[in-house]
Every structure is written in C-alpha cells, then in structure tokens.
Design a protein around this motif. Structure first.
Motif, mmCIF file in Angstrom:
data_model
loop_
_atom_site.group_PDB
_atom_site.id
_atom_site.type_symbol
_atom_site.label_atom_id
_atom_site.label_comp_id
_atom_site.label_asym_id
_atom_site.label_seq_id
_atom_site.Cartn_x
_atom_site.Cartn_y
_atom_site.Cartn_z
ATOM 1 N N UNK A 43 0.845 -1.192 0.000
ATOM 2 C CA UNK A 43 0.000 0.000 0.000
ATOM 3 C C UNK A 43 0.880 1.242 0.000
ATOM 4 N N UNK A 44 0.701 2.080 -1.014
ATOM 5 C CA UNK A 44 1.432 3.341 -1.138
ATOM 6 C C UNK A 44 0.511 4.466 -0.684
ATOM 7 N N UNK A 45 0.724 4.945 0.539
ATOM 8 C CA UNK A 45 -0.147 5.963 1.110
ATOM 9 C C UNK A 45 -0.048 7.283 0.350
ATOM 10 N N UNK A 46 1.150 7.642 -0.062
ATOM 11 C CA UNK A 46 1.369 8.933 -0.711
ATOM 12 C C UNK A 46 0.606 9.049 -2.019
ATOM 13 N N UNK A 47 0.666 7.995 -2.829
ATOM 14 C CA UNK A 47 0.013 8.027 -4.143
ATOM 15 C C UNK A 47 -1.334 7.315 -4.164
ATOM 16 N N UNK A 48 -1.789 6.873 -2.991
ATOM 17 C CA UNK A 48 -3.086 6.198 -2.859
ATOM 18 C C UNK A 48 -3.202 5.062 -3.863
ATOM 19 N N UNK A 49 -2.222 4.164 -3.794
ATOM 20 C CA UNK A 49 -2.180 3.049 -4.751
ATOM 21 C C UNK A 49 -1.767 1.772 -4.040
#
Length: 445
Positions: A43-49
């Motif tokens: 889960x990439x919180x910064x890019x919401x991906x």
C-alpha cells in the motif's frame, strides 16, 4: 521476512540480521505490506495506490547484472533515492543491490576486503575506519576519475582533505558531522551578557563560564550553567587527539604544557562548580546557555557560536561517513558512475543538512526546505542558513580536523587518567606524563 521502509521493500535474514533492499519505487511512501502465496501487496499511502508484485519477478531482478552497496544501517533518504532513480534510468539492465549488515558490518567487511573479495562494489565507512582499509590498499583511489575528482573543486575547502588518506582520495562525503554550539537566547537575555567572540580558547571559556554562573531567580543559589558535561570526557579531547596523535603515520606530538594547561582549566571548571553534570544535549535546557548543534545550511537565523579552539591552532573536530569503492570490484566503472551521480548538483541540492557545495543557490529550491515548510513554526531550524551561520559552517569545514583513529585502549586510558586527576587522585603533571607515555607506547607499537 519482508519489510518496508519509506519507498523500499526489503528482506531480513534472521540468522545474521542482514537486510537487503529488493524493490524500490521512487516518489512512494509505503504504509502496509502483505505477502500472500507468491504475491506481495504494497500500500502506497502517498500516491493512494496498491502494487502487486510477484516474488519470482523480484528473484529475476536480483539475478540480473548488478552493483552491490554494503552499509552498517539501511542506506536510504532523498539523495540515495534520487541517485537510484537517475542511475537506473541510465542503466536499466543494472540492478543496484543494497545490503545492511548491522552490528556485524565492520567484522564482515574487514574479512571480505582483506581477503580480496570482489563484493561489495561500494561501501559506507566512518572516518575512523577508512585509514585501516586505505593502508591495506582496499579502497579505489578516486583521484584517477575526473567525473568525481573535479566535483571537489566546487565543494567547501576542507572536504577533499577529510576524504583523503595515505595520498588517495578514498571516498565521497555521505554524512558530515561538525558540531558547533547553539545559544539559549531566552537565558542569554536573562543573564544580560554578550556572547564570546568567534575566536576563543578554553581559557576564554573558563572566564566566560564564571559570568554565566548566576542566581537569576533570586533564591540565593546559582542556577545557570554554560554547558552540561561529563567529568571524565573534556570537550577538547577529541580535537586534541586529532591534532597531536597521528595513528596513520604512528606519530605522537603531545605538547606537554598545552595539555597541562587544558587539564588545569578543566579541573577548575569542576572545582568551581561551573559545569552542569551530565552529557551535553542537542536541545535547549532552561538552565544551560549552550548546547550542541550539527552544523549545516539549514539553521536559518538560529544563534550559533563557534566552540572554543586550542591555544595555538584554530581547528575544529569533524567526523564523517564516506561512500568508497572496493579496489577489487569488477564493476569499478559502474560504481564510479553511481558515486558521480550521487555528487551531482541535481541530487545534492536536496541535502542542505550535509551540504558539500559552496554555492548556496544550489540549495534554494531544495525538497528539504519544501518539506520543512509544511511544518512551519517559530523555530529557525529547517530554513536556509543566514549569512553568519553559512560563514560558521564554511570556516569550520575549512579548519576541520578528523581523528586518525586512535586505538580504543589508548582512548580509555586517557579518559580514566583525566578522571583520576579531576578527582584529586593524581596531580596534573603525573596525568600528562602517563598520557604521553601510554600514547608513545601504543602508537609506536
């Protein structure tokens, strides 16, 4: 086991604690990781991906042509990430493998390099460890590579000398540790005294410490101190060792009178209750005027002063880490390209904390300052250093002096001897003689 750290995914080997980065995604901020069968979900919180990666794909990447970087702790941060991004774009078929070994790092590294191992290609070394490896011709001399050597001409004077050992340019600066002293401005106003001048000695320090020791709350008890310190470790000791004990060339040049004068001053400071017992902090305390600050170009308008220097030589103690290249590496050209990229202004402009380039304008649009502004407050820290703080950083680097790495048993002996003198177990002449004799005996072995 798999783990995530910022924008890296890595594995940990439990047997030896070794960490290896196996996947990196620039401009990401990983928040959660799940392994299910053959798939790694991130889960990439910064890019919401959410990214899905097959383990076999990671194994396939790890089997391609690569250069290896070995370090004691994880090697990451904006400059490393940016270097990886630029390098891997230029060399898409080359994998950069980063491995952290933890506590076993220097033991493992010594075994590898001294035996002529071709791995790692790049290694991170503290300045106290560089000389041993340089003496044994384990490190590539970067003087022969203009893409690296030429960049030093734009750096602050003093950095190239720090990175030079046995006549070889042994590495490029990764982290610079130059300590100055920050001022508790509220306490300074209450004390109603002026700050010392830029060039001051330890005798000046003693006289100033007497001015600082005051009763400012009117209860009849003096309650302010110039610094917090340990009895057995004078703040001048690191610098004194660096100037007068040369472990590289096995030379001891102790100035007996200078050392005697310094020890007399240090004892008077304690006998007269002018220092607060403890350890000098890196943050402000209500009853202490001065505290440690790592010099950088990100100190804004903070009030910073030079630490005292020795009587006859204006030098300042420095420590640093350097990225070096294994002299036995089979990937020297790629390793040189990696370090050259790391030194590029495109990368270094984002690192005002360990600034290496003299031109301040390089750092004006640094990502560091952009990120720091998001947490804007009244603190001067996290902003571009003003003219005075820039000058202090520049001057301290120009006059920097790093230890050549004296043996631990000599260091311990010196500290214990000084403590005995402070506690009146031996007089100052005996303390100086014991230190001098021990230094000659150990360094001359």
């Amino acid at each position: 086991i798999y783990y995530f750290d910022s924008n890296d995914i890595g594995t940990i080997t439990f047997e030896n604690g070794q960490k290896e980065v196996v996947y990196t995604k620039s401009d990401a901020s990983f928040d959660k990781l799940l392994v299910s069968d053959n798939i790694i979900f991130i889960l990439d919180r910064k890019n919401k991906a959410i990214y899905c990666i097959e383990k076999e794909e990671i194994l396939k990447q790890n089997n391609q042509k690569s250069i290896s970087i070995l370090s004691p702790g994880e090697l990451n941060g904006y400059c490393i990430d940016k270097t990886l991004e630029i390098f891997e774009k230029k060399y898409p078929d080359v994998k950069v493998k980063r491995t952290a070994l933890g506590d076993s790092y220097y033991t493992t590294l010594s075994t590898k390099l001294m035996s002529g191992d071709k791995d790692p290609d790049i290694l991170l070394l503290h300045n106290l460890k560089i000389n041993d490896f340089a003496r044994n011709k384990c490190l590539l001399d970067l003087n022969a590579y203009p893409e690296i050597k030429d960049k030093f001409s734009k750096m602050f004077t003093g950095i190239e000398q720090l990175c030079t050992s046995y006549g070889s340019l042994t590495g490029v600066p990764y982290l610079l540790d130059i300590m100055a002293w920050a001022v508790n401005e509220d306490l300074l106003k209450r004390l109603n005294i002026e700050l010392p001048g830029d060039s001051w000695t330890w005798n000046d320090f003693y006289e100033y410490a007497k001015k600082v020791r005051k009763d400012i709350n009117g209860d009849g008890i003096k309650d302010t101190y110039i610094i917090e310190a340990e009895v057995r470790v004078p703040y001048f000791l690191d610098l004194y060792e660096s100037i007068h004990i040369d472990a590289i060339n096995a030379q001891v040049n102790i100035d007996r009178q200078e050392l005697k004068d310094l020890l007399i001053i240090w004892k008077k400071l304690w006998d007269e209750d002018l220092l607060k017992p403890g350890r000098m902090k890196g943050h402000e305390e209500d009853d202490v005027l001065l505290y440690h600050i790592d010099m950088s170009l990100a100190l804004g308008d903070a009030t910073i002063i030079y630490p005292p220097h020795l009587e006859h030589e204006r030098k300042y103690y420095a420590q640093f880490y350097a990225l070096c290249i294994n002299n036995n590496s089979e990937n020297k050209e790629l390793a040189v390209e990696f370090l050259s990229t790391y030194l590029s202004e495109e990368v270094q402009k984002h690192n005002p904390v360990d600034a290496i380039y003299k031109d301040r304008s390089i750092y004006e649009n640094s990502q560091y300052f952009i990120d720091a502004a998001k947490f804007s407050n009244d603190s001067p820290f996290g902003k571009m250093s003003n003219d005075r703080n820039y000058e202090i950083y520049k001057t301290m680097l120009e006059n920097s002096c790093a230890s050549s790495g004296i043996p631990a048993d000599l260091r311990i002996f010196m500290i214990n001897t000084i403590e005995k003198h402070i506690r009146n177990e031996i007089d100052v002449d005996e303390a100086v003689s014991l230190i001098e004799q021990k230094a000659y005996m150990i360094i001359g072995e």
